[in-house]
Design a protein around this motif. Structure first.
Motif, mmCIF file in Angstrom:
data_model
loop_
_atom_site.group_PDB
_atom_site.id
_atom_site.type_symbol
_atom_site.label_atom_id
_atom_site.label_comp_id
_atom_site.label_asym_id
_atom_site.label_seq_id
_atom_site.Cartn_x
_atom_site.Cartn_y
_atom_site.Cartn_z
ATOM 1 N N GLY A 32 35.621 11.312 37.325
ATOM 2 C CA GLY A 32 35.386 12.616 37.688
ATOM 3 C C GLY A 32 33.949 12.926 37.757
ATOM 4 O O GLY A 32 33.064 12.683 36.877
ATOM 5 N N VAL A 33 33.100 13.562 38.983
ATOM 6 C CA VAL A 33 32.070 14.126 39.132
ATOM 7 C C VAL A 33 31.977 15.434 38.778
ATOM 8 O O VAL A 33 32.673 16.276 39.493
ATOM 9 N N ILE A 34 31.231 15.743 37.975
ATOM 10 C CA ILE A 34 30.928 17.229 37.568
ATOM 11 C C ILE A 34 30.055 17.732 38.465
ATOM 12 O O ILE A 34 28.815 17.501 38.571
ATOM 13 N N TYR A 35 30.416 18.807 39.111
ATOM 14 C CA TYR A 35 29.539 19.606 40.373
ATOM 15 C C TYR A 35 29.632 20.869 40.273
ATOM 16 O O TYR A 35 30.870 21.293 40.279
ATOM 17 N N ARG A 36 28.757 21.573 41.105
ATOM 18 C CA ARG A 36 29.071 23.103 41.464
ATOM 19 C C ARG A 36 28.513 23.067 42.787
ATOM 20 O O ARG A 36 28.240 22.202 43.423
ATOM 21 N N LYS A 37 28.869 24.176 43.602
ATOM 22 C CA LYS A 37 28.198 24.361 44.877
ATOM 23 C C LYS A 37 27.168 25.329 45.050
ATOM 24 O O LYS A 37 27.411 26.543 44.445
ATOM 25 N N LYS A 38 26.200 24.899 45.484
ATOM 26 C CA LYS A 38 25.220 25.993 45.849
ATOM 27 C C LYS A 38 25.622 26.865 46.939
ATOM 28 O O LYS A 38 25.166 28.059 47.042
ATOM 29 N N THR A 39 26.303 26.085 48.186
ATOM 30 C CA THR A 39 26.947 27.052 48.892
ATOM 31 C C THR A 39 28.226 26.694 49.135
ATOM 32 O O THR A 39 28.526 25.558 48.352
ATOM 33 N N GLU A 40 29.156 27.124 49.843
ATOM 34 C CA GLU A 40 30.494 26.724 50.075
ATOM 35 C C GLU A 40 30.496 25.050 50.352
ATOM 36 O O GLU A 40 31.554 24.497 50.147
ATOM 37 N N THR A 41 29.602 24.677 51.473
ATOM 38 C CA THR A 41 29.727 23.259 51.491
ATOM 39 C C THR A 41 28.485 22.318 51.121
ATOM 40 O O THR A 41 28.290 21.267 51.699
ATOM 41 N N ASP A 42 27.820 22.891 50.034
ATOM 42 C CA ASP A 42 26.656 22.125 49.414
ATOM 43 C C ASP A 42 26.766 21.833 47.987
ATOM 44 O O ASP A 42 26.345 22.857 47.257
ATOM 45 N N PRO A 43 27.233 20.738 47.474
ATOM 46 C CA PRO A 43 27.285 20.498 46.127
ATOM 47 C C PRO A 43 25.918 19.969 45.561
ATOM 48 O O PRO A 43 24.904 19.513 46.145
ATOM 49 N N VAL A 44 25.962 20.439 44.093
ATOM 50 C CA VAL A 44 24.791 19.826 43.302
ATOM 51 C C VAL A 44 25.650 19.318 41.974
ATOM 52 O O VAL A 44 26.549 20.049 41.773
ATOM 53 N N THR A 45 25.251 18.132 41.667
ATOM 54 C CA THR A 45 25.985 17.294 40.427
ATOM 55 C C THR A 45 24.970 17.563 39.220
ATOM 56 O O THR A 45 23.844 17.812 39.180
ATOM 57 N N ASN A 46 25.715 17.236 38.310
ATOM 58 C CA ASN A 46 24.703 16.948 36.804
ATOM 59 C C ASN A 46 23.781 15.990 37.016
ATOM 60 O O ASN A 46 22.722 16.048 36.472
ATOM 61 N N THR A 47 24.170 14.922 37.582
ATOM 62 C CA THR A 47 23.225 13.910 38.040
ATOM 63 C C THR A 47 22.065 14.275 38.754
ATOM 64 O O THR A 47 20.819 13.638 38.481
ATOM 65 N N ASP A 48 22.400 15.224 39.665
ATOM 66 C CA ASP A 48 20.927 15.737 40.467
ATOM 67 C C ASP A 48 19.951 16.534 39.613
ATOM 68 O O ASP A 48 18.738 16.143 39.382
ATOM 69 N N ILE A 49 20.631 17.264 38.753
ATOM 70 C CA ILE A 49 19.866 18.024 37.809
ATOM 71 C C ILE A 49 19.011 17.151 36.807
ATOM 72 O O ILE A 49 17.816 17.168 36.357
ATOM 73 N N GLU A 50 19.877 16.029 36.319
ATOM 74 C CA GLU A 50 19.420 15.086 35.122
ATOM 75 C C GLU A 50 18.423 14.259 35.686
ATOM 76 O O GLU A 50 17.147 14.114 35.030
ATOM 77 N N LEU A 51 18.258 13.860 37.278
ATOM 78 C CA LEU A 51 17.180 12.990 37.683
ATOM 79 C C LEU A 51 15.909 13.876 37.840
ATOM 80 O O LEU A 51 14.812 13.422 37.506
ATOM 81 N N GLU A 52 16.260 15.151 38.595
ATOM 82 C CA GLU A 52 15.027 16.241 38.649
ATOM 83 C C GLU A 52 14.296 16.417 37.269
ATOM 84 O O GLU A 52 13.498 16.166 37.323
ATOM 85 N N THR A 53 14.995 16.626 36.231
ATOM 86 C CA THR A 53 14.565 17.095 35.125
ATOM 87 C C THR A 53 13.699 15.926 34.594
ATOM 88 O O THR A 53 12.396 16.055 34.254
ATOM 89 N N PHE A 54 14.228 14.766 34.718
ATOM 90 C CA PHE A 54 13.543 13.410 34.303
ATOM 91 C C PHE A 54 12.300 13.383 34.996
ATOM 92 O O PHE A 54 11.171 13.214 34.321
ATOM 93 N N LEU A 55 12.162 13.244 36.309
ATOM 94 C CA LEU A 55 11.231 12.989 37.140
ATOM 95 C C LEU A 55 10.203 14.046 37.000
ATOM 96 O O LEU A 55 8.948 13.675 36.876
#
Length: 268
Positions: A32-55
């Protein structure tokens, strides 16, 4: 250029480390991938946030006085004009990631006074690392890459993306462009789901043309430089000079570009 080489040497281990995190998350996606939608068709996952925070943390720890633009942190795009700015898309192709499609990339660019001078695009699932330094050529790992020399529609593979905008105007534009391309007897049309990879595939001669209305600066900053350094041309689809914040891009080889009658694509 020595300064840029030093920055590249600094960034590459971080990108590979981020790739290891992405690869691990991808392998666990069946749980299971935990994600939310920035718009109705544009997802963002916890991994997106984790990688951006790290870098972001690692880059700003090394260069605390430099600007940073990241997809998930909604940064002010005016920072791109500052003396030094990093531009990051932690996962370009998030919808692919969510659905288990391996067309994903970490895209990192570095710019000086509004000009991208270093670009890195890494797909850790396919183990492909594309890099470029302005004036230093473009590479897939350690191998130089070059755009194709195809300049006929019936021999060309054209790539485009459909984005997350489902407005009637945008949908009509997409359909009209595809119809015009098919009427020109194009050999094939592709969509990878990642603007960063589309650009790198043009740079490597896999695709001959890539165009899109809608990508953000973090989607295309690194890849646009890689195309240029591979001998290609990047423009706005109307034929004007490329502004990375204009939400439109056309990338191709120089021979094909000379044959295009602008604007070659219907647009807003």
């Amino acid at each position: 250029m020595d300064n840029l080489k030093q920055r590249l040497c600094f960034a590459l281990p971080l990108i590979r480390q981020a790739g290891t995190i992405l690869r691990g998350a991808f392998s666990l996606r069946k749980e299971g991938v935990i994600y939310r939608k920035k718009t109705e068709t544009d997802p963002v996952t916890n991994t997106d946030i984790e990688l951006e925070t790290f870098l972001r943390k690692e880059i700003l720890s090394k260069f605390p006085n430099e600007a940073f633009i990241g997809e998930e942190s909604a940064s002010n795009l005016e920072r791109f004009d500052q003396d030094s700015c990093w531009i990051l898309d932690p996962i370009d192709g998030t919808a692919n990631f969510v659905h288990g499609i391996p067309n994903v990339a970490i895209s990192l660019a570095y710019s000086e006074r509004g000009q991208v001078v270093l670009g890195i695009v890494y797909n850790p699932l396919e183990e492909e690392l594309f890099t470029a330094i302005r004036g230093g050529g473009a590479f897939l790992e350690d191998t130089p890459i070059r755009v194709s020399d195809i300049d006929n529609w019936n021999e060309a593979i054209v790539c485009t993306e459909f984005g997350s905008d489902r407005s009637s105007v945008k949908c009509s534009m997409i359909v009209e462009n595809l119809k015009n391309i098919l009427d020109d007897k194009i050999q094939g049309i592709r969509a990878t789901g990642s603007a960063a990879l589309d650009l790198c595939y043009v740079a490597a001669g896999r695709f001959d043309v890539y165009y899109e209305y809608g990508p953000h600066i973090w989607d295309i900053a690194a890849g646009s430089l890689i195309v240029e350094e591979a001998g290609g041309t990047v423009l706005h689809p109307t034929g004007s000079n490329l502004d990375l914040r204009s939400r439109g891009i056309l990338a191709t080889n120089q021979r094909f570009c000379k044959k295009l009658k602008f604007p070659p694509f219907w647009h807003f």
